[in-house]
Enzyme design. Structure first.
Site, PDB file in Angstrom:
ATOM      1  N   TRP A 148      50.481  73.147  28.307  1.00  0.00           N
ATOM      2  CA  TRP A 148      49.047  73.046  28.581  1.00  0.00           C
ATOM      3  C   TRP A 148      48.858  72.873  30.081  1.00  0.00           C
ATOM      4  CZ3 TRP A 148      46.095  67.924  28.436  1.00  0.00           C
ATOM      5  CH2 TRP A 148      44.712  68.132  28.491  1.00  0.00           C
ATOM      6  N   ASP A 229      53.114  64.733  22.910  1.00  0.00           N
ATOM      7  CA  ASP A 229      51.673  64.954  23.015  1.00  0.00           C
ATOM      8  C   ASP A 229      51.227  65.606  21.709  1.00  0.00           C
ATOM      9  OD1 ASP A 229      49.434  66.695  25.362  1.00  0.00           O
ATOM     10  OD2 ASP A 229      49.055  65.417  23.635  1.00  0.00           O
ATOM     11  N   LYS A 265      40.574  67.895  18.135  1.00  0.00           N
ATOM     12  CA  LYS A 265      40.598  69.116  17.328  1.00  0.00           C
ATOM     13  C   LYS A 265      40.607  68.824  15.843  1.00  0.00           C
ATOM     14  CE  LYS A 265      42.350  70.682  21.379  1.00  0.00           C
ATOM     15  NZ  LYS A 265      42.380  69.822  22.571  1.00  0.00           N
TER      16      LYS A 265
END
Lengths: 428, 429
Positions: A148, A229, A265
């Site tokens: 990311w 993560d 999300k």
């Protein structure tokens, strides 16, 4: 009154003083956020936003999950809480950690964790990066290549030197496992490794269970610190427990890991900034100490975290009925993306694209790492009003049955080597 | 294609997959415990105290006459509106937050007719309350402000102020502010200290309702401060956490800050809605930077995004949505103004009642400073020994500097506090 005073008595003007910020340069746009901005500015009715990793329904609309609406109705009318009270936070942290460490986890039962609410995944990573810098000032963070884009920013801002480890193999469009293991073996003892436990962003390529066991083993040998993560739990397989398997493996091997969790999300709570940072410890005394350090870092950053989202997550995780609704809704989101993967691949193959599009259905999670080049990405934006990040990452949530043909056509166009002059009429 | 690893890992046997931590120690075994910040220790002690007459004057939040948390009705209305909006989504906000919220917050601070706003010289970004605004501002300055790496804060000030700046590597020094002898402003000391700040130094100023003293400069004194700051080329950074809660009027409380904008100069302002809208836990605030030109403001805003993105990506949606609803609806905005007047009147009333009660008891000493001081707090002048006595004998809690939160008092509890203070003074504690 005071207003008259102002007019009368301003004698020493600051007008002659140079501006202090004249030298400030315009900042480059964020690669992901910038895509949304460009999309918004585009007036074309055919435009598609495949940039940000935010779920959309079959009509391409943002979704507020029903479990969230239920939770919100449930907590409405309660007194406002002045700041995240300790008991609200503890409950939230414990329930969050059960999702990744397992509800029967010993570390939770024994209190061997330092857990704090954080500002979604970004905030959790940043707190940890600052913590790492403070207590291991000479350490490095190893980030998977690619990862990311904001990971680079976060550890850089925390002044932690960063390196990458091999991860994605562009030729196979799969995991570059041998090189990954080599990098783990070659990193200086006690390095920090950032790992995506499931639904890797941006590639959608996850290690297999066997591969995770090896990764865990070699990290242990070098006494590296594994930091997970967890931003897409539920999106890799549709099942939260299955998606936490990698973490389970590490726990079984005795690693004391760190973990950033995001509810952006999988609960659709994007704007509420709800996340959790945890660091596993040898004992509760250490857990208390580490938690106090994390809270101190947070205090100098924003005081305390926002309360509304935490109340929603706590309600969802502790109310049996609402929680099972949530798990079903995660499955619905997962299924839709799976179906879109199938549809997109089929559309491209039906166009007789000469390229191999297997990776669309091999990859997992919210993204397809398409393999498109930056030039092709720009062409898609320019000619077809289709927006994605320049690394070719497609957020599949932005694809619907209505626009999948348009998208497939467009991809086919920009990747075709032949200069065909077909009358392609597309209606998204 | 990847080749299989030459050394497959040993299978983890059931025996070794135990609950015990790994053979190695934690990498963070030596991390020391951070002692709790004093204000939290006071709150915890209060919470654990079973005494029926206990009084918490150590908090930094507004309370009703009955000592209860106060949720403004207009806030409830706004929240209900938001929840009922089926079309409302929970998407990511832009990095700089809700643009309507930012625009209205700037107008609240600087006035809708402010030339700085009309000339687009102000950039305002939503942040997490005052704390978040101060930290983002401090980080921005640490990267882009090259004149000085030292920040001057008033002595005393909000306990968290030094942390925002020290955490980004700035040196923190103090300037004289409070005079314990008069329990008022040490104006001469302030001017002297600011006069000796090297050119370019960053000066933190509390816009109104100084925490912890309750001592604000007069508007004339503010203008002198402004002239000194401008003539020395210092950069003012305002913390505005109590707009509306000092005089009861939003415009009036913003006058000192607006002096610094009217003169055409630059400044930073951290704004908080925690107290004046009772939105504490929602973390609503904004950082405004008033720049020389619109072009600079635009570039500054782009750089603020680079500070925010690796910190938390984008700010929380709920609280700022509530504020935006209230600020843009004239009916709700007026209701809020009335709430502020009522809250402030109550604070002023408690001050009067307390001083009257002390006079009634013939408590030695001059207590008039309690009425002269403004906003939520009063630095009572009680010594730390006296504070300890109040806690021990009367179960009255406050921070050891003698700061009283007037909002923690009600007309029924003022006499009790007066008794306690009287006892402390008479007994020579």
């Amino acid at each position: 009154m005071a207003a008259n005073f102002t007019k009368r008595t301003i004698s020493s003007s600051a007008r002659s003083i140079n501006g202090w910020f004249d030298h400030v340069k315009p900042a480059p746009k964020d690669p992901i956020v910038g895509v949304s901005e460009a999309f918004l500015a585009d007036p074309s009715p055919n435009k598609i936003n495949l940039g940000v990793g935010a779920y959309r329904d079959e009509e391409g609309k943002p979704v507020v999950l029903q479990c969230v609406r239920d939770a919100e109705a449930n907590i409405a009318g309660c007194e406002f809480i002045e700041s995240s009270s300790a008991s609200v936070s503890s409950k939230f942290v414990e329930e969050s950690l059960k999702l990744v460490y397992g509800k029967d986890s010993n570390v939770i039962a024994e209190g061997r964790f330092a857990g704090v609410q954080a500002l979604s995944g970004t905030g959790a990573c940043r707190l940890f990066a600052e913590f790492q810098k403070h207590f291991y000032p000479k350490s490095q963070i190893y980030l998977p290549d690619p990862t990311w884009s904001n990971h680079y920013n976060i550890w850089r801002e925390a002044c932690v030197p960063q390196r990458t480890f091999h991860y994605y193999h562009p030729d196979s469009k799969g995991l570059n496992f041998a090189a990954l293991i080599d990098d783990v073996k070659n990193a200086p003892v006690g390095s920090f490794f950032l790992l995506h436990p499931c639904a890797h962003n941006p590639t959608g390529v996850d290690p297999t269970e066997e591969q995770w066991r090896e990764i865990s083993f070699f990290l242990k040998v070098k006494n590296h610190f594994p930091f997970f993560d967890v931003a897409y739990q539920g999106f890799a397989s549709g099942d939260l427990e299955v998606d936490a398997k990698a973490i389970q493996i590490f726990l079984e091997d005795g690693h004391l890991i760190g973990c950033a969790q995001s509810f952006a999300k999988n609960m659709g709570l994007y704007g509420h900034r709800v996340g959790c940072l945890s660091v596993l410890c040898s004992d509760t005394k250490q857990a208390v100490a580490i938690k106090s350090q994390l809270q101190q870092i947070a205090r100098a950053m924003y005081g305390s975290p926002p309360v509304h989202g935490v109340l929603l997550v706590s309600k969802i995780l502790t109310d049996q009925h609402i929680k099972s609704l949530w798990l079903r809704e995660v499955k619905v989101m997962f299924n839709r993306i799976q179906n879109i993967r199938t549809a997109l691949r089929a559309s491209l193959e039906n166009l007789d694209s000469p390229l191999n599009w297997e990776h669309i259905t091999n990859q997992v999670g919210m993204f397809c790492f398409s393999g498109l080049t930056p030039d092709q990405v720009h062409q898609l934006a320019r000619e077809f009003h289709i927006y994605m990040t320049s690394d070719g990452r497609i957020s599949l949530a932005g694809v619907t049955y209505d626009n999948v043909s348009y998208l497939a056509n467009a991809i086919h166009q920009v990747t075709s080597s032949a200069q065909e002059t077909l009358n392609i009429s597309w209606s998204p | 294609m990847e080749s299989p690893s030459p050394n497959p890992p040993p299978k983890v046997s059931a025996a070794s997959a135990s609950s015990k931590p790994n053979d190695g120690e934690s990498m963070f075994a030596d991390v020391p415990l951070v002692p709790e910040a004093p204000v939290y220790a006071v709150m915890a002690a209060f919470k654990n105290d079973p005494h029926p007459s206990k009084l918490n004057l150590g908090i930094g939040v507004y309370r009703t006459e009955d000592g209860k948390p106060f949720v403004l009705n207009v806030v409830r209305r706004a929240e209900k509106l938001l929840i009922d909006q089926q079309s409302a989504v929970k998407e990511y906000l832009p990095i700089t937050g809700i643009s309507e919220f930012n625009k209205l917050s700037a107008e609240l601070l600087f006035g809708a007719n402010s030339p700085a706003i009309k000339e687009s010289r102000v950039t305002t970004v939503q942040c997490l309350s005052g704390c978040g605004s101060l930290r983002v501002g401090a980080e921005f300055l640490a990267i882009h402000y090259h004149q000085q790496k030292t920040v001057y804060i008033p002595e005393p000030t909000y306990s968290n102020h030094p942390n925002f700046f020290s955490s980004v590597g700035q040196v923190v020094k103090t300037y004289r502010y409070y005079d314990p002898a008069t329990r008022g402003l040490d104006f001469q000391g302030l001017l002297e200290d600011l006069s000796s700040v090297p050119s370019g130094g960053i000066v933190l100023l509390q816009a109104c309702g100084h925490n912890p003293t309750g001592v604000d400069p007069t508007i004339e004194q503010w203008d002198q401060i402004r002239q000194l700051i401008r003539s020395k080329g210092l950069l003012p950074f305002f913390d505005s956490a109590y707009q509306g809660l000092v005089s009861g009027d939003l415009e009036e409380d913003a006058q000192p800050l607006r002096l610094f904008v009217a003169d055409g100069g630059e400044c930073l302002v951290a704004l908080s809605y925690s107290k004046n809208m009772g939105l504490y836990g929602e973390r609503v605030g904004a950082l405004s930077i008033v720049c020389k030109t619109a072009e600079v403001a635009s570039k500054v805003e782009s750089q603020l995004k680079l500070v925010i993105r690796p910190m938390y990506s984008n700010p929380p949606i709920h609280g700022a949505s509530i504020v935006a609803v209230i600020l843009k609806d004239s009916d709700m905005y007026n209701e809020w103004r009335m709430d502020l007047k009522a809250m402030t009147d109550r604070l002023i009333n408690m001050r009067r009642l307390l001083v009257d009660a002390l006079h009634e008891r013939g408590t030695p000493g001059d207590w008039s400073h309690i009425i002269r001081q403004v906003g939520m707090y009063s630095l009572s002048g009680l010594s730390s020994d006296q504070v300890a006595f109040l806690t021990r004998e009367y179960h009255i809690y406050m921070s050891s500097d003698g700061r009283i939160n007037m909002a923690g008092l009600g007309s029924k509890t003022v006499p009790y506090l007066a008794d306690a203070i009287h006892a402390a003074v008479i007994r020579g504690v």
